[in-house]
Design an enzyme around this catalytic site. Structure first.
Site, short mmCIF file in Angstrom:
data_model
loop_
_atom_site.label_atom_id
_atom_site.label_comp_id
_atom_site.label_asym_id
_atom_site.label_seq_id
_atom_site.Cartn_x
_atom_site.Cartn_y
_atom_site.Cartn_z
N CYS A 1 -33.66 55.77 72.28
CA CYS A 1 -32.74 56.68 71.57
C CYS A 1 -32.41 56.19 70.16
O CYS A 1 -31.66 56.82 69.44
CB CYS A 1 -31.45 56.89 72.38
SG CYS A 1 -30.38 55.44 72.42
N CYS B 1 -28.58 54.39 76.89
CA CYS B 1 -29.60 54.98 77.77
C CYS B 1 -30.31 53.95 78.66
O CYS B 1 -31.17 54.34 79.45
CB CYS B 1 -30.61 55.77 76.93
SG CYS B 1 -31.72 54.70 75.98
N CYS C 1 -32.79 50.64 69.83
CA CYS C 1 -33.24 51.03 71.16
C CYS C 1 -34.61 51.70 71.02
O CYS C 1 -34.81 52.53 70.13
CB CYS C 1 -32.22 51.99 71.78
SG CYS C 1 -32.85 52.76 73.29
N THR D 1 -40.05 25.90 57.00
CA THR D 1 -40.27 24.65 57.76
C THR D 1 -39.31 23.58 57.24
O THR D 1 -38.92 22.69 57.97
CB THR D 1 -41.73 24.14 57.64
OG1 THR D 1 -42.02 23.87 56.27
CG2 THR D 1 -42.72 25.13 58.21
N HIS E 1 -41.94 42.04 56.73
CA HIS E 1 -42.18 42.13 58.18
C HIS E 1 -40.88 42.37 58.96
O HIS E 1 -40.79 42.05 60.13
CB HIS E 1 -42.88 40.86 58.69
CG HIS E 1 -44.27 40.72 58.16
ND1 HIS E 1 -44.94 39.52 58.08
CD2 HIS E 1 -45.14 41.65 57.66
CE1 HIS E 1 -46.15 39.72 57.56
NE2 HIS E 1 -46.28 40.99 57.29
N ALA F 1 -43.81 31.74 55.96
CA ALA F 1 -43.14 30.88 56.95
C ALA F 1 -43.06 29.41 56.52
O ALA F 1 -42.15 28.69 56.94
CB ALA F 1 -43.88 30.99 58.28
P1 CNA Z 1 -48.35 30.82 58.03
O1 CNA Z 1 -49.63 31.53 58.25
O2 CNA Z 1 -47.78 30.05 59.16
O3 CNA Z 1 -48.56 29.87 56.75
C1 CNA Z 1 -47.60 28.95 56.33
C2 CNA Z 1 -48.22 28.06 55.27
O4 CNA Z 1 -47.19 27.22 54.75
C3 CNA Z 1 -49.33 27.16 55.79
O5 CNA Z 1 -50.54 27.40 55.07
C4 CNA Z 1 -48.81 25.73 55.55
O6 CNA Z 1 -49.81 24.86 55.08
C5 CNA Z 1 -47.74 25.94 54.50
N1 CNA Z 1 -46.66 24.95 54.57
C6 CNA Z 1 -45.88 24.65 55.64
N2 CNA Z 1 -44.97 23.71 55.32
C7 CNA Z 1 -45.20 23.38 54.02
C8 CNA Z 1 -44.61 22.46 53.10
N3 CNA Z 1 -43.58 21.68 53.46
N4 CNA Z 1 -45.10 22.38 51.82
C9 CNA Z 1 -46.14 23.17 51.46
N5 CNA Z 1 -46.73 24.06 52.28
C10 CNA Z 1 -46.27 24.17 53.53
O7 CNA Z 1 -47.19 31.82 57.54
P2 CNA Z 1 -47.32 33.18 56.71
O8 CNA Z 1 -45.95 33.52 56.32
O9 CNA Z 1 -48.38 33.12 55.70
O10 CNA Z 1 -47.81 34.19 57.85
C11 CNA Z 1 -47.20 35.37 58.02
C12 CNA Z 1 -46.46 35.52 59.36
C13 CNA Z 1 -45.70 34.32 59.81
C14 CNA Z 1 -45.41 36.55 59.18
O11 CNA Z 1 -45.67 37.62 60.01
C15 CNA Z 1 -44.07 35.91 59.56
O12 CNA Z 1 -43.21 36.83 60.19
C16 CNA Z 1 -44.44 34.84 60.48
N6 CNA Z 1 -43.46 33.76 60.70
C17 CNA Z 1 -42.21 33.79 60.16
C18 CNA Z 1 -41.33 32.74 60.37
C19 CNA Z 1 -39.96 32.79 59.76
O13 CNA Z 1 -39.38 33.86 59.61
N7 CNA Z 1 -39.41 31.62 59.36
C20 CNA Z 1 -41.73 31.64 61.13
C21 CNA Z 1 -43.02 31.65 61.69
C22 CNA Z 1 -43.87 32.71 61.46
#
Ligand code: CNA
Length: 266
Positions: free
Chosen positions: A141, A165, A138, A35, A130, A31
């Site tokens: 169904c 459904c 659905c 950001t 994920h 994720a």
């Molecule tokens: P997490 O646990 O939120 O970790 C994100 C990491 O990114 C953190 O350790 C931050 O320090 C780091 N981070 C954030 N911004 C920056 C940056 N600019 N530079 C460097 N590092 C940065 O997310 P994970 O993906 O590890 O956790 C898994 C979950 C989050 C999954 O199940 C996803 O589905 C879920 N998720 C997805 C989204 C999306 O699809 N965009 C958004 C939020 C959560």
């Protein structure tokens, strides 16, 4: 500042050689990378887990048992968060990774993100561990519905229901308490097990089983590169660590633009 730049440049030179010489590079994203597009992650200090939503913990809202009993609460939360994904665009991390593939230097891209941004950036060898908000079914169904069919309903505050459904429609996102898709999981084990280089970008490496994928590469002695602002749960004595995703992806994109495409032996 100049010293920091020099350290970055030195480490990046090592990375360039790793990428160029690796015959099989796998990438795991989380994720954190999105950001930079404006989508909050979970575990940053400003991430979604730092707050509660109407007295609910977000982790609770995203569990499958909670969804089954309270789909209206899930969709009310998701309306503000996951059903405005059309507003977000891929950033330099997504485009650099798409370029890594186009230049022939990527074996597979595994993402924990459900936001569809890798595919929008042009990545094809992309496995959404994920699931994705792109597809829905659905719960009764199994009729199929797309993001673009479901999103307008969610945005008007309703729970999307099957036209066949009447049952609740669920996004093809892996909720807490659900298993990962078996095909994706077996591809991940195969690729991380054979990789010569593993890059992890923007993940806290907390959520299993994805958090363990890099261990399959590292345990065979292959290099691991982590790009993350905070310390990750697993770091497997990473060969290289970078902290700034923006700086890293801009440098990667610049390097890849100039890099000769890999000649494939067929
Ligand atoms: P997490 O646990 O939120 O970790 C994100 C990491 O990114 C953190 O350790 C931050 O320090 C780091 N981070 C954030 N911004 C920056 C940056 N600019 N530079 C460097 N590092 C940065 O997310 P994970 O993906 O590890 O956790 C898994 C979950 C989050 C999954 O199940 C996803 O589905 C879920 N998720 C997805 C989204 C999306 O699809 N965009 C958004 C939020 C959560």
């Amino acid at each position: 500042m100049a010293e920091k730049e020099a350290v970055f440049a030195k480490k990046f030179e090592i990375l360039k050689a790793l990428i160029k010489n690796s015959r099989s590079t796998v990438v795991l994203t989380g994720a954190g990378i999105s950001t930079l597009s404006g989508i909050p992650d979970f575990r940053s200090s400003s991430g979604v887990y730092a707050t509660t939503w109407k007295s609910y913990q977000v982790e609770e809202i995203l569990s499958i048992s909670f969804f089954k009993h309270n789909p209206e609460i899930f969709y009310a939360w998701a309306k503000e968060y996951w059903y405005k994904l059309d507003d977000y665009k891929p950033n330099t991390v997504h485009t650099a990774l798409a370029l890594l593939e186009q230049k022939g230097y990527l074996e597979g891209l595994f993402t924990q993100n459900i936001d569809m941004l890798h595919k929008k950036a042009g990545s094809r060898k992309c496995y959404e561990v994920h699931g994705s908000a792109e597809h829905h079914h659905c719960t009764n169904c199994n009729a199929y519905y797309s993001y673009h069919w479901v999103a307008p309903i969610v945005l008007t505050g309703q729970v999307p229901r099957c036209t066949e459904c009447g049952s609740v429609i669920k996004p093809d996102i892996v909720f807490y308490g659900e298993n990962l898709d078996g095909f994706t999981l077996s591809r991940a084990y195969e690729m991380f097990n054979h990789a010569h280089l593993c890059l992890v970008l923007g993940s806290s490496l907390v959520v299993q089983p994805a958090a363990s994928f890099p261990a399959y590469t590292v345990h065979r002695g292959a290099p691991l590169v982590i790009v993350n602002a905070q310390k990750t749960s697993f770091d497997g004595s990473a060969t290289l660590r970078f902290t700034d995703l923006q700086q890293f992806s801009e440098a990667l994109e610049k390097y890849l633009v100039a890099l000769e495409p890999r000649k494939l032996l067929v």
